[in-house]
Design a protein around this motif. Structure first.
Motif, PDB file in Angstrom:
ATOM      1  N   GLU A  47     -46.949  48.309  64.920  1.00  0.00           N
ATOM      2  CA  GLU A  47     -47.338  47.289  65.916  1.00  0.00           C
ATOM      3  C   GLU A  47     -46.777  45.934  65.470  1.00  0.00           C
ATOM      4  O   GLU A  47     -46.710  45.665  64.270  1.00  0.00           O
ATOM      5  N   PHE A  53     -48.360  39.406  60.910  1.00  0.00           N
ATOM      6  CA  PHE A  53     -49.460  39.617  61.876  1.00  0.00           C
ATOM      7  C   PHE A  53     -50.136  38.255  62.151  1.00  0.00           C
ATOM      8  O   PHE A  53     -51.149  37.902  61.549  1.00  0.00           O
ATOM      9  N   GLU A 146     -56.792  38.373  68.302  1.00  0.00           N
ATOM     10  CA  GLU A 146     -56.019  39.045  69.368  1.00  0.00           C
ATOM     11  C   GLU A 146     -56.557  38.711  70.752  1.00  0.00           C
ATOM     12  O   GLU A 146     -55.794  38.607  71.705  1.00  0.00           O
ATOM     13  N   CYS A 172     -52.555  50.444  67.795  1.00  0.00           N
ATOM     14  CA  CYS A 172     -53.582  50.122  66.794  1.00  0.00           C
ATOM     15  C   CYS A 172     -55.009  50.410  67.253  1.00  0.00           C
ATOM     16  O   CYS A 172     -55.432  51.536  67.262  1.00  0.00           O
ATOM     17  N   ARG A 176     -58.869  54.143  68.201  1.00  0.00           N
ATOM     18  CA  ARG A 176     -60.281  54.410  67.865  1.00  0.00           C
ATOM     19  C   ARG A 176     -61.090  54.837  69.082  1.00  0.00           C
ATOM     20  O   ARG A 176     -62.266  55.174  68.957  1.00  0.00           O
ATOM     21  N   ASN A 197     -51.674  47.514  62.606  1.00  0.00           N
ATOM     22  CA  ASN A 197     -51.895  46.556  61.507  1.00  0.00           C
ATOM     23  C   ASN A 197     -53.400  46.570  61.278  1.00  0.00           C
ATOM     24  O   ASN A 197     -54.146  46.024  62.105  1.00  0.00           O
TER      25      ASN A 197
HETATM   26  N1  CDT Z   1     -54.282  45.346  65.127  1.00  0.00           N
HETATM   27  C1  CDT Z   1     -55.474  45.924  65.325  1.00  0.00           C
HETATM   28  O1  CDT Z   1     -55.800  46.301  66.437  1.00  0.00           O
HETATM   29  N2  CDT Z   1     -56.296  46.013  64.258  1.00  0.00           N
HETATM   30  C2  CDT Z   1     -57.636  46.451  64.306  1.00  0.00           C
HETATM   31  C3  CDT Z   1     -58.383  45.789  63.203  1.00  0.00           C
HETATM   32  C4  CDT Z   1     -59.812  45.907  63.304  1.00  0.00           C
HETATM   33  S1  CDT Z   1     -60.605  44.910  64.454  1.00  0.00           S
HETATM   34  C5  CDT Z   1     -60.667  43.346  63.818  1.00  0.00           C
HETATM   35  C6  CDT Z   1     -57.776  47.978  64.174  1.00  0.00           C
HETATM   36  O2  CDT Z   1     -58.531  48.575  64.957  1.00  0.00           O
HETATM   37  O3  CDT Z   1     -57.206  48.576  63.268  1.00  0.00           O
END
Ligand code: CDT
Length: 312
Positions: A47, A53, A146, A172, A176, A197
């Protein structure tokens, strides 16, 4: 006819604030050449792969902020990556910050594209799940802004016919969320590409943060298995401007098994021969969506955004 494709994840180590795109592209080209030497046909990059970043900082100056964004892809500085990939006959996924002017309105997106082996852009995706905050969190040295710098993607989760298969992508934090994979799986996705990231301190609660690598792995393995698809995920990793980001770039099979995984947090290529037909077994049995899903019972998934508990 076998649809086995040699896929690589090109993990990248840290990119400093002062690094130019030209310097970064040189590293990416080195990874592409290594991929070619290993017989890879497709490479997944991280990403926001051309810069540091930047959402970790509060940047009020719009000009300074916009310097992290691309107004065209490829640009003069990023073109050598596209030319080298075409020369090597390798397709790739890569993430970048996109500044787009559409119908006279300026937009900022966290974007990824798939480029095929002939150098054509096959598809574009704009990140939908934006983590972090719109305002800085007091007391934190590294922010995650973001929600301030990007607007949520407006292209949905499409898939494309490329690599002799059906390929989708996300970015990224999207990895989840089960909805991400399922929307692509409902269009027959056989490979999902992901760049990320992921700082190892994003909640500031050690009991949670110490599990960052595990949660990453858990999400990819569950996403792959429950949707009978390959997943190839590439990190930007290592200590970048004082923030540690996880590596663990990996390729996961439709069985949920990890087939290849990075062992460092620097520039590192991992690759595997991925049979795109492997998901068929799962798609015909336990995850035969047409036979087993009951969408009429899932209405809340799209109707409701946050939790509403039952009345007491
Ligand atoms: N870049 C990105 O989406 N990073 C998030 C970091 C955690 S939320 C602050 C991730 O889900 O890996």
């Amino acid at each position: 006819m076998s649809r086995t494709i040699n896929i690589a994840c090109a993990q990248m180590g840290p990119i400093a604030k002062a690094d130019t795109r030209t310097q970064v592209v040189k590293r990416q080209i080195a990874l592409l050449r290594e991929a070619k030497a290993r017989g890879a046909e497709f490479v997944v990059f991280p990403e926001l792969a051309f810069t540091t970043f930047f959402p970790r900082w509060l940047i009020d100056d719009q000009q300074e902020l916009d310097a992290y964004f691309e107004t065209e892809m490829p640009s003069l500085e990023t073109l050598p990556l596209f030319e080298e990939a075409k020369k090597l006959g390798i397709g790739f996924y890569i993430g970048y910050a996109e500044l787009a002017v559409e119908h006279g309105v300026t937009h900022h997106f966290n974007t990824a594209i798939i480029v095929d082996a002939s150098g054509s852009v096959v598809g574009k995706y704009r990140k939908i799940h934006l983590p972090g905050h719109a305002e800085p969190v007091p007391g934190r040295t590294a922010q995650h802004l973001e929600k301030r710098y990007f607007e949520p993607g407006d292209l949905g989760f499409p898939v494309w016919r490329t690599l002799d298969g059906i390929v989708g992508m996300c970015i990224c934090n999207d990895r989840r969320w089960p909805e991400t994979y399922r929307v692509m799986a409902l269009q027959g996705a056989e490979l999902i590409c992901i760049g990320y990231n992921t700082p190892d301190n994003h909640t500031g609660v050690f009991d949670f943060d110490q599990l960052t690598g595990f949660h990453h792995q858990l999400s990819l393995q569950a996403g792959a298995y429950q949707n009978a698809t390959w997943v190839a995920a590439a990190a930007k990793a290592g200590c970048e401007e004082g923030t540690n980001m996880i590596g663990l770039s990996m390729i996961v099979a439709p069985s949920g098994q990890i087939i290849a995984m990075a062992s460092t947090t620097g520039d590192e290529l991992v690759n595997a021969k991925c049979d795109l037909d492997m998901g068929t077994l799962y798609k015909r049995t336990i995850f035969d969506f047409a036979r087993h899903r009951e969408p009429s019972q899932y209405g809340l998934i799209v109707e409701r955004k946050g939790v509403i508990e039952p009345a007491r």
